[in-house]
Motif scaffolding. Sequence first.
Motif, mmCIF file in Angstrom:
data_model
loop_
_atom_site.group_PDB
_atom_site.id
_atom_site.type_symbol
_atom_site.label_atom_id
_atom_site.label_comp_id
_atom_site.label_asym_id
_atom_site.label_seq_id
_atom_site.Cartn_x
_atom_site.Cartn_y
_atom_site.Cartn_z
ATOM 1 N N PHE A 122 11.690 29.801 49.205
ATOM 2 C CA PHE A 122 11.568 29.682 47.753
ATOM 3 C C PHE A 122 11.368 31.056 47.129
ATOM 4 O O PHE A 122 10.623 31.880 47.652
ATOM 5 N N ARG A 123 11.967 31.280 45.994
ATOM 6 C CA ARG A 123 11.929 32.602 45.346
ATOM 7 C C ARG A 123 10.545 32.979 44.825
ATOM 8 O O ARG A 123 10.256 34.160 44.650
ATOM 9 N N ASP A 124 9.673 32.001 44.592
ATOM 10 C CA ASP A 124 8.368 32.294 44.002
ATOM 11 C C ASP A 124 7.218 32.212 45.005
ATOM 12 O O ASP A 124 6.060 32.165 44.617
ATOM 13 N N ILE A 125 7.542 32.230 46.285
ATOM 14 C CA ILE A 125 6.516 32.207 47.322
ATOM 15 C C ILE A 125 6.776 33.358 48.286
ATOM 16 O O ILE A 125 7.839 33.429 48.898
ATOM 17 N N TRP A 137 7.032 24.604 55.831
ATOM 18 C CA TRP A 137 7.197 23.419 56.685
ATOM 19 C C TRP A 137 7.777 22.257 55.883
ATOM 20 O O TRP A 137 8.686 21.573 56.337
ATOM 21 N N LEU A 138 7.248 22.039 54.661
ATOM 22 C CA LEU A 138 7.790 20.976 53.804
ATOM 23 C C LEU A 138 9.272 21.190 53.535
ATOM 24 O O LEU A 138 10.046 20.234 53.553
ATOM 25 N N ALA A 139 9.656 22.430 53.283
ATOM 26 C CA ALA A 139 11.069 22.732 53.034
ATOM 27 C C ALA A 139 11.900 22.507 54.294
ATOM 28 O O ALA A 139 12.962 21.884 54.254
ATOM 29 N N ASP A 140 11.397 22.986 55.430
ATOM 30 C CA ASP A 140 12.120 22.863 56.694
ATOM 31 C C ASP A 140 12.347 21.404 57.086
ATOM 32 O O ASP A 140 13.395 21.048 57.617
ATOM 33 N N LYS A 141 11.370 20.562 56.802
ATOM 34 C CA LYS A 141 11.466 19.138 57.163
ATOM 35 C C LYS A 141 12.179 18.318 56.095
ATOM 36 O O LYS A 141 12.341 17.107 56.255
ATOM 37 N N TRP A 147 12.616 23.206 43.130
ATOM 38 C CA TRP A 147 13.512 23.053 41.984
ATOM 39 C C TRP A 147 14.821 23.739 42.339
ATOM 40 O O TRP A 147 14.883 24.962 42.463
ATOM 41 N N THR A 148 15.850 22.957 42.510
ATOM 42 C CA THR A 148 17.134 23.498 42.963
ATOM 43 C C THR A 148 17.790 24.396 41.917
ATOM 44 O O THR A 148 18.550 25.289 42.287
ATOM 45 N N GLU A 149 17.480 24.186 40.638
ATOM 46 C CA GLU A 149 18.141 25.005 39.612
ATOM 47 C C GLU A 149 17.732 26.472 39.674
ATOM 48 O O GLU A 149 18.493 27.340 39.271
ATOM 49 N N ASP A 150 16.542 26.764 40.200
ATOM 50 C CA ASP A 150 16.134 28.165 40.283
ATOM 51 C C ASP A 150 15.496 28.530 41.627
ATOM 52 O O ASP A 150 14.917 29.594 41.764
ATOM 53 N N ASN A 151 15.604 27.651 42.604
ATOM 54 C CA ASN A 151 15.071 27.872 43.950
ATOM 55 C C ASN A 151 13.596 28.238 43.935
ATOM 56 O O ASN A 151 13.145 29.091 44.679
ATOM 57 N N SER A 152 12.833 27.560 43.070
ATOM 58 C CA SER A 152 11.393 27.812 43.017
ATOM 59 C C SER A 152 10.636 26.620 43.592
ATOM 60 O O SER A 152 11.169 25.517 43.698
ATOM 61 N N TYR A 153 9.394 26.869 43.946
ATOM 62 C CA TYR A 153 8.504 25.817 44.446
ATOM 63 C C TYR A 153 7.387 25.526 43.445
ATOM 64 O O TYR A 153 6.894 24.417 43.376
#
Length: 172
Positions: A122-125, A137-141, A147-153
């Motif tokens: 994620f761009r903001d982490i 881990w949440l993303a990997d699983k 948010w897919t529009e800006d790749n943020s968490y």
Amino acid sequence: MPQTSQFYREISWLAGQGISTGYPDGTFRPVQPVNRDAMAAFLYRLAGSPDYTPPAATPFSDVPQTSQFYKEITWLASKGITTGYGDYTYRPLQPVNRDAMAAFLYRFAGAPTYTQPARSPFRDIAVSTQFYREMSWLADKGVSTGWTEDNSYRPLQPVNRDAMAAFMYRVS
């Protein structure tokens, strides 16, 4: 909840499993934040409402035995899913931020062996962000795509009830 709602299936599953009972007026209130006491109740119920006798002495200074979800909160602490805050509080009526939600779900899953990526999904982490491993881990699983529009968490944003239903559905 209209069937056209974004997380209708997941919210229906949550209700059908008895994980969420909603509000007394029959509503779910999907875009309201999940408070920390409700998060404890959700996870306790997701675990199958295990047989558990809460302690006589509370582990948190702000969670008396008379609290609505005392049993669920103390169960969460007994399993190491929450440690509360450094000042021995749990802050039950505060919303759960998305970073803490990731930590709760990761620990609920048994803190599985997981090597976090060297580059953030994620761009903001940043890799140095608290709970980076858990959010990655949440993303990997596939539990969270952010948010897919800006790749943020948006880790410090409270998690809404509809999104929490989706996360729990995907973890189960």
